[in-house]
Design an enzyme around this catalytic site. Structure first.
Site, short mmCIF file in Angstrom:
data_model
loop_
_atom_site.label_atom_id
_atom_site.label_comp_id
_atom_site.label_asym_id
_atom_site.label_seq_id
_atom_site.Cartn_x
_atom_site.Cartn_y
_atom_site.Cartn_z
NE ARG A 153 40.43 9.96 78.75
CZ ARG A 153 39.71 9.33 78.00
NH1 ARG A 153 38.43 10.30 77.25
NH2 ARG A 153 39.19 8.21 78.51
CE LYS A 298 43.44 7.02 77.70
NZ LYS A 298 44.24 6.38 79.16
CG HIS A 317 43.59 1.52 76.25
ND1 HIS A 317 41.46 1.55 77.35
CD2 HIS A 317 44.46 2.40 77.56
CE1 HIS A 317 41.68 2.53 77.94
NE2 HIS A 317 42.62 2.98 78.68
CB SER A 335 38.88 4.17 82.86
OG SER A 335 39.23 5.32 83.51
CE LYS A 339 43.68 0.17 80.77
NZ LYS A 339 42.44 0.70 81.43
CB THR A 340 46.95 1.17 86.93
OG1 THR A 340 46.73 2.21 85.61
CG2 THR A 340 48.33 1.85 86.80
CG ASP A 354 46.61 3.75 79.72
OD1 ASP A 354 45.87 3.17 80.36
OD2 ASP A 354 46.21 4.50 79.60
NE ARG A 419 43.45 8.44 86.76
CZ ARG A 419 43.33 8.27 85.66
NH1 ARG A 419 44.12 7.21 85.70
NH2 ARG A 419 41.91 8.14 85.00
#
Ligand SMILES: Nc1ncnc2c1ncn2[C@@H]1O[C@H](COP(=O)(O)OP(=O)(O)O)[C@@H](O)[C@H]1O
Ligand SMILES: C=C(OP(=O)(O)O)C(=O)O
Ligand SMILES: [Ca+2]
Ligand SMILES: [Mn+2]
Length: 635
Positions: A153, A298, A317, A335, A339-340, A354, A419
């Site tokens: 990003r 996002k 988030h 990031s 989380k994932t 997410d 990803r």
């Protein structure tokens, strides 16, 4: 098989030749028309719409989306490949809608653009492989793609229109991700994106949903130029059923992704050739100069961070999963903090990895898919993510061997931020619909590159709020442009980049909900132990999983605790399956002085960072505000 009089097998009993008399006829046999939904929507006069009327409505809606100064109307809605001629009834085919351009006549106003509307993954694979360089099918069936020059990003290129709607309502200024632009500059970029899209032979249009909470579902339209982007959003947003698509109507929000085309640097407010522009009044987002698909997901998350709080719903988030007993856990973190990885847990049901909402009725996932990091992905450590990388999954920027197309997940030649984007149902124990009751545990993840935060701390409510507002981690290379080494970062609410309102607005809602539902807060360090980045090592994923298991089972709540100095964390003396030496970080460091110095350094960084928030009141509870301010490190 029957025999003919001469005793030779009669092939007509088991025909081995086709009925077709021409090659075209043969090919036409291959594709069966997709069945239409069985409940036709009703028109204003109460009679069902005909197929033609529906197509026309769809066409008008998409046409309106693509309207510009040079192109008031026009695109043909064609389902399938524009390179082919459409014949007969086997391909859904709208009537050509030829309107005379009325605004201005230039060549572009005479041109038509094919619209590839909600194509299936199979169709998108074909489009990508035929027309997009760098698209390949990997050995497990995923679609490997390249996102181009940007592989993460670009937060510094995000702009938000400041107008009467937003100037007093949004978070602007120091620390805010919302860099202003005016309405006129937005329209310049919008026109640039729309003209670019209209100049193409074809564009992809996805009509989909956000938020599994049926009462707070948002309709989104994504207009893009690449099959890669269309498949990515097909996976990441909630996929409509055929009926829902027929009745879709006007979208609540539209993205124009013209990422291959740069913005014009002579446009006011532009500081590079990349611009991601959000206009809340127009309910539109424009993307120029970056093809990184994560900008779309996002970007929509930012929109939800505005829309949901207006309805008293907290947007988060976070990852989220639920146990067999119905115990919900939230995993907050920036990031790369887990989380994932940690919400994808074979022993629990995955609600999402997410983006979530916490409303009066519980939690709901905003998305319909997951976006996992693939760097160093291993089948042994992350089996569910590994197995999700199959047909339909978009694999961004990975490297594979040219013959067998076996992916080398260790290869960082293109980027560290490789990803995989897959629909949530590719995770075997996904909870569909992706909703759950109120959370029992709120887990804050920090990947501490300093190696001084304990692997697990129990937090009281003021501490939970202090660390939620701080949003500390060491940003790991890759997801944002230009970061090659881990470095300490503070990002309010573990996602300042996506906040639209002031962080204390979200914090107040979280505190209230945690209090109301009796959730316990935890801080888990998924980063370094035994030294800082470079000398210590990252805490083994297997140990972190054991810690998380102990939170879920409730056994950790019942453990014996001691208090740490400076941060005042409650740390357990034992966690099943985790070596006790690492639980108190000082024990894992060989150089105790270095540990003490590093701890003080980090505490100082926390203090500095929190100064921005000391003037603010968090919610209506003054006492809690004072407690939160006092819940940081003391030295
Ligand atoms: N102890 C650990 N806990 C969590 N993740 C770990 C750990 N050690 C290594 N990792 C790796 O760190 C990364 C975490 O990233 P991810 O789960 O995608 O974060 P997020 O979803 O928060 O951005 C994964 O690649 C995971 O394999
Ligand atoms: C897609 C992203 O999410 P995460 O890295 O948290 O998985 C991102 O931050 O760009
Ligand atoms: Ca994220
Ligand atoms: Mn993630």
């Amino acid at each position: 098989m029957s025999k003919s009089p001469n005793g030779i097998c009669d092939e007509t009993a088991h025909p081995t030749t086709v009925k077709a008399t021409t090659i075209d006829e043969l090919h036409s046999l291959q594709k069966k028309k997709t069945s239409q939904p069985n409940t036709p929507p009703l028109g204003s006069d109460g009679t069902p719409f005909t197929q033609d009327e529906r197509s026309k409505q769809q066409l008008q809606s998409i046409s309106a989306s693509l309207a510009s100064l040079t192109r008031e109307t026009g695109p043909k809605v064609v389902k399938g490949d524009p390179a082919k001629r459409y014949e007969g009834s086997r391909v859904a085919h709208a009537q050509h809608h030829v309107a005379t351009p009325t605004i201005s006549v230039s060549d572009s106003s005479l041109k038509f653009t094919h619209v590839l509307y909600n194509l299936s993954p199979a169709e998108l694979y074909e489009q990508a492989i035929k027309y997009e360089k760098g698209s390949f099918i990997t050995s497990t069936g995923a679609l490997a793609t390249l996102s181009g020059a940007k592989t993460g990003r670009s937060p510094r290129d995000k702009r938000v229109v400041k107008d009467t709607l937003t100037e007093n309502e949004l978070w602007w200024g120091k620390g805010s991700p919302n860099i202003e632009m005016d309405e006129h500059s937005f329209m310049v970029n919008r026109e640039r994106a729309v003209d670019y899209l209209n100049s193409l032979d074809k564009v992809f249009v996805n009509d989909q949903f956000l938020n599994w909470d049926p009462e707070n579902k948002i309709k989104v339209r994504i207009v893009s130029a690449r099959a890669y982007h269309s498949l990515f959003m097909h996976n990441m947003c909630i996929r409509p059923s055929a009926d829902e698509l027929e009745n879709f109507g006007t979208p609540d929000f539209t993205i124009y992704n013209a990422g291959q085309f740069p913005c014009n640097r002579y446009t006011h407010y532009m500081t590079s050739s990349t611009s991601i522009d959000l206009n809340l009044a127009r309910k539109e987002m424009v993307i120029l100069g970056t093809q990184y698909a994560g900008e779309m997901k996002k970007g929509l998350f930012s929109v939800m961070h505005y829309l949901m709080p207006l309805r008293q719903i907290l947007s988060l988030h976070s990852g989220c999963n639920v146990g067999k007993e119905g115990d919900v856990a939230l995993f907050f973190g920036l990031s790369g903090t887990g989380k994932t990885t940690l919400s994808t847990d074979h022993n629990r049901y995955l609600i999402g990895d997410d983006e979530h909402c916490w409303s009066e009725s519980g939690v709901s996932n905003i998305e319909g898919g997951c976006y996992a990091k693939c760097i160093d992905l291993s089948q042994e450590k992350e089996p569910d993510i590994w197995n999700a990388i199959k047909f339909g999954t978009v694999l961004e920027n990975v490297v594979f061997d040219e013959h067998f197309r076996v992916v080398d997940y260790a290869d960082k030649s293109v980027t560290e931020n490789t990803r995989a984007s897959y629909p949530i149902e590719y995770i075997p124990n996904a909870k569909i619909p992706c909703v759950g009751p109120h959370p029992k545990n709120v887990i804050l993840l920090a990947c501490d590159a300093f190696g001084v935060l304990p692997p697990i701390s129990k937090l009281n409510l003021p501490q939970t709020m202090y660390h939620f507002i701080s949003g500390y981690t060491a940003l790991v290379a890759g997801t944002e442009e230009g970061i090659k080494e881990p470095q300490a970062t503070f990002s309010a609410c573990f996602g300042a980049a996506f906040l639209m309102l002031h962080p204390t607005r979200y914090a107040a809602m979280l505190a209230e909900k945690m209090q109301q539902h009796g959730a316990t807060g935890w801080l888990v360090n998924t980063g370094w132990s035994g030294g800082s980045y470079g000398s210590g090592s990252r805490i083994k994923l297997a140990y972190t999983r054991k810690i998380i298991d102990a939170i879920h089972s409730g056994s950790l709540l019942a453990a014996e605790y001691k208090k740490t100095e400076i941060f005042g964390f409650e740390i357990p003396t034992e966690v099943e399956g985790v070596p006790s030496e690492i639980l108190d970080p000082v024990n894992a460091w060989a150089d105790k002085d270095a540990y003490q110095g590093t701890l003080l350094k980090l505490a100082g960084l926390f203090k500095n960072n929190f100064e921005t928030f000391t003037d603010y009141k968090i919610g209506t509870n003054d006492e809690l505000t004072q407690e939160i301010l006092a819940a940081g490190p003391i030295f």
